[in-house]
Design a protein around this motif. Sequence first.
Motif, PDB file in Angstrom:
ATOM      1  N   MET A 131       9.344  -7.964 -44.096  1.00 40.64           N
ATOM      2  CA  MET A 131       8.357  -6.895 -44.123  1.00 40.64           C
ATOM      3  C   MET A 131       7.825  -6.717 -45.538  1.00 40.64           C
ATOM      4  SD  MET A 131       6.658  -4.491 -42.538  1.00 40.64           S
ATOM      5  CE  MET A 131       7.444  -4.278 -40.962  1.00 40.64           C
ATOM      6  N   LYS A 132       8.766  -6.737 -46.507  1.00 40.80           N
ATOM      7  CA  LYS A 132       8.359  -6.537 -47.907  1.00 40.80           C
ATOM      8  C   LYS A 132       7.356  -7.596 -48.348  1.00 40.80           C
ATOM      9  CE  LYS A 132      11.975  -4.643 -50.481  1.00 40.80           C
ATOM     10  NZ  LYS A 132      13.060  -4.774 -51.427  1.00 40.80           N
ATOM     11  N   ARG A 133       7.667  -8.846 -48.013  1.00 43.93           N
ATOM     12  CA  ARG A 133       6.793  -9.954 -48.410  1.00 43.93           C
ATOM     13  C   ARG A 133       5.435  -9.833 -47.722  1.00 43.93           C
ATOM     14  NH1 ARG A 133       8.961 -14.746 -46.184  1.00 43.93           N
ATOM     15  NH2 ARG A 133       7.348 -14.674 -44.637  1.00 43.93           N
ATOM     16  N   PHE A 134       5.453  -9.485 -46.440  1.00 43.74           N
ATOM     17  CA  PHE A 134       4.208  -9.385 -45.695  1.00 43.74           C
ATOM     18  C   PHE A 134       3.323  -8.272 -46.249  1.00 43.74           C
ATOM     19  CE2 PHE A 134       1.512  -8.370 -42.046  1.00 43.74           C
ATOM     20  CZ  PHE A 134       1.006  -9.626 -41.781  1.00 43.74           C
ATOM     21  N   ILE A 135       3.911  -7.126 -46.514  1.00 41.07           N
ATOM     22  CA  ILE A 135       3.144  -6.004 -47.071  1.00 41.07           C
ATOM     23  C   ILE A 135       2.589  -6.384 -48.455  1.00 41.07           C
ATOM     24  CG2 ILE A 135       3.307  -3.625 -47.924  1.00 41.07           C
ATOM     25  CD1 ILE A 135       3.251  -3.763 -44.879  1.00 41.07           C
ATOM     26  N   ARG A 136       3.400  -7.084 -49.251  1.00 43.45           N
ATOM     27  CA  ARG A 136       2.927  -7.538 -50.565  1.00 43.45           C
ATOM     28  C   ARG A 136       1.736  -8.486 -50.400  1.00 43.45           C
ATOM     29  NH1 ARG A 136       6.879 -11.091 -52.460  1.00 43.45           N
ATOM     30  NH2 ARG A 136       5.547 -12.691 -51.620  1.00 43.45           N
ATOM     31  N   ASP A 137       1.856  -9.433 -49.455  1.00 46.49           N
ATOM     32  CA  ASP A 137       0.764 -10.382 -49.214  1.00 46.49           C
ATOM     33  C   ASP A 137      -0.501  -9.675 -48.714  1.00 46.49           C
ATOM     34  OD1 ASP A 137       2.484 -12.374 -50.022  1.00 46.49           O
ATOM     35  OD2 ASP A 137       2.829 -13.164 -47.997  1.00 46.49           O
ATOM     36  N   LEU A 138      -0.323  -8.664 -47.867  1.00 51.03           N
ATOM     37  CA  LEU A 138      -1.481  -7.891 -47.410  1.00 51.03           C
ATOM     38  C   LEU A 138      -2.169  -7.193 -48.583  1.00 51.03           C
ATOM     39  CD1 LEU A 138      -0.196  -6.273 -44.093  1.00 51.03           C
ATOM     40  CD2 LEU A 138      -1.975  -8.017 -44.342  1.00 51.03           C
ATOM     41  N   GLY A 139      -1.371  -6.728 -49.535  1.00 45.47           N
ATOM     42  CA  GLY A 139      -1.931  -6.101 -50.735  1.00 45.47           C
ATOM     43  C   GLY A 139      -2.800  -7.071 -51.516  1.00 45.47           C
ATOM     44  N   GLN A 140      -2.365  -8.325 -51.601  1.00 40.88           N
ATOM     45  CA  GLN A 140      -3.168  -9.343 -52.284  1.00 40.88           C
ATOM     46  C   GLN A 140      -4.495  -9.569 -51.557  1.00 40.88           C
ATOM     47  OE1 GLN A 140      -2.442 -10.703 -55.297  1.00 40.88           O
ATOM     48  NE2 GLN A 140      -0.809  -9.184 -55.228  1.00 40.88           N
ATOM     49  N   LYS A 141      -4.440  -9.580 -50.234  1.00 36.24           N
ATOM     50  CA  LYS A 141      -5.674  -9.754 -49.456  1.00 36.24           C
ATOM     51  C   LYS A 141      -6.600  -8.543 -49.634  1.00 36.24           C
ATOM     52  CE  LYS A 141      -3.738 -12.926 -46.185  1.00 36.24           C
ATOM     53  NZ  LYS A 141      -3.521 -13.347 -44.836  1.00 36.24           N
ATOM     54  N   LEU A 142      -6.003  -7.357 -49.687  1.00 36.51           N
ATOM     55  CA  LEU A 142      -6.813  -6.159 -49.903  1.00 36.51           C
ATOM     56  C   LEU A 142      -7.489  -6.183 -51.271  1.00 36.51           C
ATOM     57  CD1 LEU A 142      -4.710  -3.219 -48.437  1.00 36.51           C
ATOM     58  CD2 LEU A 142      -6.919  -4.056 -47.639  1.00 36.51           C
ATOM     59  N   LEU A 143      -6.800  -6.723 -52.250  1.00 33.21           N
ATOM     60  CA  LEU A 143      -7.373  -6.828 -53.590  1.00 33.21           C
ATOM     61  C   LEU A 143      -8.653  -7.662 -53.550  1.00 33.21           C
ATOM     62  CD1 LEU A 143      -7.001  -6.087 -56.561  1.00 33.21           C
ATOM     63  CD2 LEU A 143      -5.624  -8.154 -56.821  1.00 33.21           C
ATOM     64  N   LEU A 144      -8.622  -8.767 -52.823  1.00 35.34           N
ATOM     65  CA  LEU A 144      -9.819  -9.594 -52.669  1.00 35.34           C
ATOM     66  C   LEU A 144     -10.918  -8.836 -51.926  1.00 35.34           C
ATOM     67  CD1 LEU A 144      -8.117 -12.985 -51.701  1.00 35.34           C
ATOM     68  CD2 LEU A 144      -9.135 -12.377 -53.904  1.00 35.34           C
ATOM     69  N   LYS A 145     -10.533  -8.133 -50.869  1.00 36.80           N
ATOM     70  CA  LYS A 145     -11.526  -7.373 -50.094  1.00 36.80           C
ATOM     71  C   LYS A 145     -12.082  -6.200 -50.895  1.00 36.80           C
ATOM     72  CE  LYS A 145      -9.956  -8.631 -45.503  1.00 36.80           C
ATOM     73  NZ  LYS A 145     -11.079  -9.435 -45.112  1.00 36.80           N
ATOM     74  N   GLN A 146     -11.277  -5.633 -51.773  1.00 37.48           N
ATOM     75  CA  GLN A 146     -11.729  -4.522 -52.604  1.00 37.48           C
ATOM     76  C   GLN A 146     -12.906  -4.966 -53.477  1.00 37.48           C
ATOM     77  OE1 GLN A 146      -9.006  -3.242 -55.712  1.00 37.48           O
ATOM     78  NE2 GLN A 146      -9.485  -1.101 -55.254  1.00 37.48           N
ATOM     79  N   HIS A 147     -12.848  -6.201 -53.949  1.00 38.33           N
ATOM     80  CA  HIS A 147     -13.942  -6.732 -54.771  1.00 38.33           C
ATOM     81  C   HIS A 147     -15.176  -7.027 -53.921  1.00 38.33           C
ATOM     82  CE1 HIS A 147     -11.527  -6.844 -58.350  1.00 38.33           C
ATOM     83  NE2 HIS A 147     -10.592  -7.539 -57.726  1.00 38.33           N
ATOM     84  N   ARG A 148     -14.966  -7.445 -52.668  1.00 38.16           N
ATOM     85  CA  ARG A 148     -16.091  -7.759 -51.783  1.00 38.16           C
ATOM     86  C   ARG A 148     -16.751  -6.510 -51.217  1.00 38.16           C
ATOM     87  NH1 ARG A 148     -14.656 -11.677 -47.259  1.00 38.16           N
ATOM     88  NH2 ARG A 148     -16.885 -11.479 -46.918  1.00 38.16           N
ATOM     89  N   PHE A 149     -15.963  -5.434 -51.074  1.00 40.70           N
ATOM     90  CA  PHE A 149     -16.472  -4.200 -50.481  1.00 40.70           C
ATOM     91  C   PHE A 149     -16.183  -3.023 -51.409  1.00 40.70           C
ATOM     92  CE2 PHE A 149     -15.144  -7.097 -47.060  1.00 40.70           C
ATOM     93  CZ  PHE A 149     -16.349  -7.252 -46.385  1.00 40.70           C
ATOM     94  N   PRO A 150     -16.863  -2.957 -52.531  1.00 40.08           N
ATOM     95  CA  PRO A 150     -16.593  -1.895 -53.504  1.00 40.08           C
ATOM     96  C   PRO A 150     -16.748  -0.499 -52.902  1.00 40.08           C
ATOM     97  CG  PRO A 150     -18.357  -3.386 -54.264  1.00 40.08           C
ATOM     98  CD  PRO A 150     -17.970  -3.809 -52.890  1.00 40.08           C
ATOM     99  N   GLY A 151     -15.813   0.363 -53.265  1.00 38.90           N
ATOM    100  CA  GLY A 151     -15.858   1.743 -52.814  1.00 38.90           C
ATOM    101  C   GLY A 151     -15.276   1.997 -51.434  1.00 38.90           C
ATOM    102  N   GLN A 152     -14.961   0.944 -50.695  1.00 42.33           N
ATOM    103  CA  GLN A 152     -14.438   1.119 -49.343  1.00 42.33           C
ATOM    104  C   GLN A 152     -12.913   1.010 -49.277  1.00 42.33           C
ATOM    105  OE1 GLN A 152     -16.460  -1.016 -46.190  1.00 42.33           O
ATOM    106  NE2 GLN A 152     -18.278  -1.206 -47.466  1.00 42.33           N
ATOM    107  N   ILE A 153     -12.315   0.356 -50.258  1.00 41.03           N
ATOM    108  CA  ILE A 153     -10.868   0.123 -50.244  1.00 41.03           C
ATOM    109  C   ILE A 153     -10.287   0.539 -51.581  1.00 41.03           C
ATOM    110  CG2 ILE A 153      -9.055  -1.632 -50.091  1.00 41.03           C
ATOM    111  CD1 ILE A 153     -11.008  -3.270 -48.353  1.00 41.03           C
ATOM    112  N   SER A 154      -9.270   1.382 -51.525  1.00 35.62           N
ATOM    113  CA  SER A 154      -8.568   1.789 -52.739  1.00 35.62           C
ATOM    114  C   SER A 154      -7.120   1.327 -52.667  1.00 35.62           C
ATOM    115  CB  SER A 154      -8.586   3.317 -52.882  1.00 35.62           C
ATOM    116  OG  SER A 154      -7.731   3.699 -53.941  1.00 35.62           O
ATOM    117  N   LEU A 155      -6.680   0.699 -53.705  1.00 32.06           N
ATOM    118  CA  LEU A 155      -5.282   0.259 -53.770  1.00 32.06           C
ATOM    119  C   LEU A 155      -4.409   1.245 -54.536  1.00 32.06           C
ATOM    120  CD1 LEU A 155      -5.785  -3.565 -54.286  1.00 32.06           C
ATOM    121  CD2 LEU A 155      -4.957  -2.390 -52.256  1.00 32.06           C
ATOM    122  N   ASP A 156      -4.965   2.392 -54.900  1.00 30.88           N
ATOM    123  CA  ASP A 156      -4.168   3.418 -55.571  1.00 30.88           C
ATOM    124  C   ASP A 156      -3.002   3.817 -54.675  1.00 30.88           C
ATOM    125  OD1 ASP A 156      -5.941   3.382 -57.674  1.00 30.88           O
ATOM    126  OD2 ASP A 156      -7.065   5.151 -56.987  1.00 30.88           O
ATOM    127  N   GLY A 157      -1.799   3.727 -55.181  1.00 35.14           N
ATOM    128  CA  GLY A 157      -0.609   4.095 -54.427  1.00 35.14           C
ATOM    129  C   GLY A 157      -0.186   3.082 -53.384  1.00 35.14           C
TER     130      GLY A 157
END
Length: 133
Positions: A1-27
């Motif tokens: 679970m830990k690894r999967f959640i970490r990997d999802l965070g990496q994917k969100l980081l990429l999406k955060q750049h593609r969709f500015p203002g829609q995704i926050s990784l704060d917290g």
Amino acid sequence: MKRFIRDLGQKLLLKQHRFPGQISLDGYNTVKTFRQFDDRYTAPLHGFPDAEEYWRLSSAKPHLAQIRIPTLLINALDDPFLGPGSFPYEIARQNPHLFLETPHYGGHVGFVNFRDTDYWSEKRAFRFIQEQQ
């Protein structure tokens, strides 16, 4: 679970750049489960109020009883994302068109055969189609 959640965070980081203002990784480091992830990201990004509603409305399970053409459903028992209540044994017993197979091993959408490049699940699906002819 830990690894999967970490990997999802990496994917969100990429999406955060593609969709500015829609995704926050704060917290994001407080996200520890699928429910937390889906509550915070998946559900709202797809118009759902929370994970529970997203799961309920996105699930195929309520529709399985209405299947009227031969359908093969394969899911490994060691799938790390699904608990025992996820497998529709009773629905499959009652529906002569639904063929549920739950091999012990295969993980989540896995069934890799490391001796060759074919997936067991693909071979099984092809055999099922041949059996139906």
